[in-house]
Write an enzyme that holds these catalytic residues in place. Structure first.
Site, PDB file in Angstrom:
ATOM      1  N   ILE A  70      -5.829   2.653  -8.372  1.00 30.36           N
ATOM      2  CA  ILE A  70      -6.270   1.285  -8.627  1.00 30.36           C
ATOM      3  C   ILE A  70      -7.777   1.234  -8.425  1.00 30.36           C
ATOM      4  O   ILE A  70      -8.303   1.921  -7.533  1.00 30.36           O
ATOM      5  CB  ILE A  70      -5.542   0.268  -7.717  1.00 30.36           C
ATOM      6  N   GLU A 104      -0.540   4.890  -1.232  1.00 33.05           N
ATOM      7  CA  GLU A 104      -1.248   5.491  -0.106  1.00 33.05           C
ATOM      8  C   GLU A 104      -2.716   5.138  -0.244  1.00 33.05           C
ATOM      9  O   GLU A 104      -3.213   4.920  -1.356  1.00 33.05           O
ATOM     10  CB  GLU A 104      -1.026   6.998  -0.034  1.00 33.05           C
ATOM     11  N   ASN A 109     -10.684   3.451   4.071  1.00 28.25           N
ATOM     12  CA  ASN A 109     -10.776   2.314   3.157  1.00 28.25           C
ATOM     13  C   ASN A 109     -10.127   1.072   3.792  1.00 28.25           C
ATOM     14  O   ASN A 109      -9.063   0.612   3.373  1.00 28.25           O
ATOM     15  CB  ASN A 109     -10.125   2.661   1.813  1.00 28.25           C
ATOM     16  N   TYR A 116      -3.804  -4.662   1.133  1.00 29.81           N
ATOM     17  CA  TYR A 116      -2.408  -4.285   0.950  1.00 29.81           C
ATOM     18  C   TYR A 116      -1.533  -4.915   2.028  1.00 29.81           C
ATOM     19  O   TYR A 116      -0.456  -5.443   1.737  1.00 29.81           O
ATOM     20  CB  TYR A 116      -2.239  -2.767   0.960  1.00 29.81           C
TER      21      TYR A 116
END
Length: 148
Positions: A70, A104, A109, A116
């Protein structure tokens, strides 16, 4: 202009490749980006007019969907487009009747991890020293989203 999520097609690949190289410290290869017909592929782009703002690559294997990649164009980061892509990913999973979604994320990050988690993903495991960095390796945090 309005934002639209569309299935990724061949016409999107040049823009996706440019974003991939700009958005990731260790981007996928051009060959991987252009492999749009792999098993279970369900890849999408976020567009405004003719401009691709971001994309996701996902794979649906027997009701288990994995978010493979993404990215949001760095020029458009911080505007909620990542959230729109994750929303679209979750909606796509629901429409496919998925039992679970997986992804994952690099342990460094924190912005992505927080996004998420805020969207309902939970950390379930780690792959130790999985991702290359400029000076070694870092963990991959494995996260899941369970559909009821």
């Amino acid at each position: 202009m309005s934002l639209t999520i569309l299935p990724l097609n061949e016409n999107h690949l040049d823009q996706v490749w440019l974003i991939e190289k700009q958005a990731h410290s260790h981007p996928w290869s051009n060959k991987m980006i252009r492999d749009v017909n792999s098993r279970g592929a369900c890849h999408h782009v976020l567009v405004e007019g003719e401009q691709i703002l971001g994309y996701f690559y996902a794979q649906n294997i027997v009701g288990e969907v994995t978010l493979l990649n993404i990215a949001v164009n760095p020029m458009y980061q911080g505007k909620g487009y990542g959230r729109k892509l994750i929303d679209a990913f979750i909606e796509m999973c629901e429409s496919l009747g998925a039992e679970s979604a997986w992804l994952e994320v690099r342990e460094s990050n924190a912005k992505a991890f927080d996004l998420y988690e805020s969207m309902g993903f939970n950390e379930v495991d780690r792959r130790r020293n999985y991702y290359p960095t400029t000076n070694g390796k870092e963990d991959a945090i494995i996260m899941s989203y369970i559909f009821f």
